[in-house]
Design an enzyme around this catalytic site. Structure first.
Site, mmCIF file in Angstrom:
data_model
loop_
_atom_site.group_PDB
_atom_site.id
_atom_site.type_symbol
_atom_site.label_atom_id
_atom_site.label_comp_id
_atom_site.label_asym_id
_atom_site.label_seq_id
_atom_site.Cartn_x
_atom_site.Cartn_y
_atom_site.Cartn_z
ATOM 1 N N TYR A 246 83.997 57.571 25.755
ATOM 2 C CA TYR A 246 84.458 58.810 25.479
ATOM 3 C C TYR A 246 85.298 59.860 26.857
ATOM 4 O O TYR A 246 86.318 60.264 27.648
ATOM 5 C CB TYR A 246 84.581 59.812 24.086
ATOM 6 C CG TYR A 246 85.378 60.582 24.161
ATOM 7 C CD1 TYR A 246 86.505 60.148 22.925
ATOM 8 C CD2 TYR A 246 85.323 61.758 23.960
ATOM 9 C CE1 TYR A 246 87.962 61.124 22.716
ATOM 10 C CE2 TYR A 246 85.988 63.275 24.251
ATOM 11 C CZ TYR A 246 87.915 62.261 23.515
ATOM 12 O OH TYR A 246 88.402 62.960 23.069
ATOM 13 N N SER B 27 90.780 65.963 27.138
ATOM 14 C CA SER B 27 88.876 67.051 26.241
ATOM 15 C C SER B 27 88.498 67.370 27.754
ATOM 16 O O SER B 27 88.712 67.909 28.779
ATOM 17 C CB SER B 27 88.763 65.869 25.713
ATOM 18 O OG SER B 27 87.185 66.516 25.510
#
Length: 265
Positions: free
Chosen positions: A158, A145
């Site tokens: 995250y 990501s």
């Protein structure tokens, strides 16, 4: 996207019951690949696999797997090797996030994100490393990501998992280069998928992103085009990757100038 290299190859995709994983499955099938689709939801996998077999006349096998159940992973991959003989491409796509401030993170969510996003990914990868090294071919694609390059508020855990994925992938790439196996990190920004049903249940983050959110088909198209090529990273959108690069060079400036935008979660 046409990629003739995939014809007749065996591709394993985790997190394949929806979103990016589902799009990847259809695009790989369009290119003549045989598929093993892994995810927790057997019903969704069965539906997708039946549709793929009907449309593209390729082998497509759905197998229920929760990658956080580490002891189940070797059995599933052994089954795939017994049936297919080899795995040409592994796409580690399974993952999820919960957006909340650091002081409010539930330990269950912390453990869950690391279990799926990091340990599950590594456990799946370990199952293909010896076989790919022995054949001196193959491709491991890890969906990381942009959060693994630039952490923002309310995504501390995250982002930590995705930083871990990038660190693992970068080390793995150097190791696997010795035996001719490709390793690619995919760093997308926010994608319009079911991911945000968990990460952003009230929809405020998606609303703030507006036109900047990525189309999963476009992301999948870029990944499929890179399969079985020596591509180091896929970064989308490019402007977000430039912000991450700039943050590495001038972190204080980027955090000061971007503070207002970063808090729009």
């Amino acid at each position: 996207m046409k990629n003739e290299r995939l014809r007749g190859k065996t591709i394993v995709i985790t997190g394949a019951s929806g979103g990016l994983g589902e799009q990847l499955a259809y695009m790989c099938a369009q290119n003549g690949a045989n598929l093993y689709l892994l995810a927790r939801n057997q019903e969704k996998l069965d539906r997708i696999s039946a549709s793929i077999r009907e449309q593209y006349n390729v082998k497509c096998t759905p197998i229920a797997l929760d990658v956080s159940k580490y002891d189940h992973i070797p059995k599933v991959f052994q089954r795939i090797y017994d049936q297919a003989g080899e795995i040409d491409v592994l796409v580690n796509n399974a993952g999820y996030g919960v957006f909340t401030e650091a002081g409010e993170v539930e330990l269950a969510d912390l453990e869950g994100m690391f279990a799926v996003n990091v340990v599950g990914l590594i456990a799946c990868t370990k199952e293909v490393i010896p076989f790919m090294c022995k054949r001196k071919s193959g491709h491991i694609i890890n969906i990381a990501s942009q959060a693994g390059k630039l952490a923002t508020p309310k995504s501390s855990v995250y982002s930590a998992t995705k930083h871990a994925v990038l660190g693992y992938t970068n080390s793995l790439r150097m190791e696997m280069s010795q035996c001719g196996v490709f390793v690619t990190a995919v760093n997308p920004g926010p994608i319009r998928t079911g991911f945000f049903q968990t990460a952003d249940p009230d929809g405020s983050y998606l609303e703030n992103l507006g036109r900047f959110i990525l189309n999963p088909k476009k992301v999948a198209d870029n990944i499929v085009a890179a399969m079985l090529t020596n591509r180091r990273e896929i970064n989308m959108p490019s402007w977000m990757n430039w912000v991450g690069t700039l943050h590495t060079l001038m972190p204080n400036t980027v955090e000061r100038l971007g503070r207002k935008a970063f808090f729009k979660k």
